[in-house]
Design a protein around this motif. Structure first.
Motif, short mmCIF file in Angstrom:
data_model
loop_
_atom_site.label_atom_id
_atom_site.label_comp_id
_atom_site.label_asym_id
_atom_site.label_seq_id
_atom_site.Cartn_x
_atom_site.Cartn_y
_atom_site.Cartn_z
N UNK A 106 -8.64 10.45 12.15
CA UNK A 106 -9.53 9.29 12.12
C UNK A 106 -10.82 9.63 11.40
N UNK A 107 -11.15 8.84 10.37
CA UNK A 107 -12.40 9.06 9.64
C UNK A 107 -13.56 8.30 10.29
N UNK A 127 -7.02 5.15 15.99
CA UNK A 127 -6.61 6.11 14.97
C UNK A 127 -5.25 5.73 14.40
N UNK A 128 -4.87 6.41 13.33
CA UNK A 128 -3.55 6.18 12.74
C UNK A 128 -2.45 6.52 13.74
N UNK A 129 -2.66 7.60 14.51
CA UNK A 129 -1.68 7.98 15.54
C UNK A 129 -1.52 6.86 16.57
N UNK A 151 -6.37 4.31 5.20
CA UNK A 151 -7.18 3.18 5.66
C UNK A 151 -7.10 2.01 4.70
N UNK A 152 -7.25 0.80 5.23
CA UNK A 152 -7.26 -0.41 4.41
C UNK A 152 -7.85 -1.56 5.19
N UNK A 153 -7.47 -2.78 4.84
CA UNK A 153 -7.97 -3.98 5.51
C UNK A 153 -6.83 -4.97 5.72
N UNK A 166 -10.72 -3.75 9.59
CA UNK A 166 -10.16 -2.46 9.20
C UNK A 166 -8.71 -2.34 9.67
N UNK A 167 -7.90 -1.65 8.89
CA UNK A 167 -6.47 -1.55 9.22
C UNK A 167 -5.92 -0.22 8.72
#
Length: 303
Positions: A106-107, A127-129, A151-153, A166-167
């Motif tokens: 996670x950034x 987070x992505x996880x 990361x994206x939207x 955020x996505x």
């Protein structure tokens, strides 16, 4: 306002009312305009809907609702162009995913939810996880294979119009476009300014969808297995739409006939006099906002 139910074979399921989990289902077909509950019950339902609308009008709960981030549509977008095969579609419906690759750390722990019109608010991010685990409910065949994420939207319908959030963009094996999952954590649903209807259990379960023009909403409602479907009535005001769900007794049921304690969950489409827009959608029995339930995730928790 017009009310009609949608019934489709294979989606109607029965479940015991006393069970913790209800069998889910939907149906399609016209309802008969039959209300065997009597004029007294109809007046009581109308009075309750008016009380709920009055309690919410100008309340702190209404202010909190408008200030929060409350998704009222899917927070997941499948790859552009759609899924390739029936096996991939089945894997998506069942939440069957497998990870073959590394997910980024996670950034950011917080991000901006940008609403139409330029308003924004800050929300915690998963987070992505965590986003991957929210997608995965099974690992049985057939499966979709995730090979990475970035990361994206994502544009998400909310109680205050569309919002860009955020996505995480998940790469899928065999696909050029990503599967996208919103990363912003929804706001807690506010406490209702009015209590639950004494001695009753709400028949309204969750929001299924809002039509693109906002002129109709489809909700999941529960009714008795011996009833002739579910009925959902709407009371509209400038700040809210209060939905009241009830069952309709079958006309051909013999007087005194026994009925098992089972329930059916049915999708009911309710047509509104004007678009929903930013009006809060309320359950008359609970006095709370009707939660949206994603196909691949649980309903939001009440605060």
């Amino acid at each position: 306002m017009r009310v009609r139910s949608q019934r489709s074979a294979g989606l109607v399921a029965a479940a015991t009312l006393t069970a913790a989990a209800l069998g889910a289902g939907a149906g399609c077909g016209p309802q008969r305009a039959v209300d065997a509950s009597g004029d007294g019950d109809s007046r009581a339902r109308a009075d309750r809907a008016r009380q709920v609308a009055a309690a919410w009008d100008g309340s702190r709960a209404a202010t909190a609702w408008r200030a929060g981030y409350h998704p009222l549509g899917e927070v997941i977008r499948t790859p552009r162009g759609g899924l390739h095969s029936s096996a991939d579609k089945e894997a998506y419906r069942s939440g069957s995913f497998v990870l073959r690759g590394e997910l980024p750390e996670a950034e950011r722990t917080r991000g901006r939810v940008m609403r139409d019109g330029g308003r924004s608010l800050t929300r915690p991010l998963i987070s992505a996880d965590e986003a991957f685990e929210a997608l995965r409910r099974s690992t049985t065949e057939p499966r979709l294979t995730v090979t990475g994420a970035k990361p994206g939207e994502l544009s998400v319908p909310t109680g205050q119009g569309r919002a860009t959030v955020p996505a995480w963009l998940f790469t899928l094996e065999g696909y050029d476009a990503p599967l996208v999952r919103a990363a912003a954590v929804p706001s807690a649903l506010p406490r209702s300014p009015i209590g639950h209807t004494p001695g009753s259990r709400s028949s309204l379960q969750h929001l299924v969808r809002i039509s693109p023009d906002g002129r109709s909403v489809t909700v999941a409602a529960r009714h008795g297995v011996c009833d002739d479907g579910a009925r959902v009535e709407a009371r509209e005001s400038s700040g809210s739409v209060v939905l009241t769900a009830s069952g309709k007794e079958r006309e051909d049921r013999e007087p005194g006939a026994l009925c098992t304690k089972q329930a059916v969950l049915q999708h009911v489409k309710v047509t509104l006099r004007r678009p929903l827009d930013d009006r809060v959608l309320l359950d008359a029995d609970s006095g709370r906002p009707v939660p949206f339930r994603s196909r691949l995730g649980p309903s939001p928790s009440w605060s």
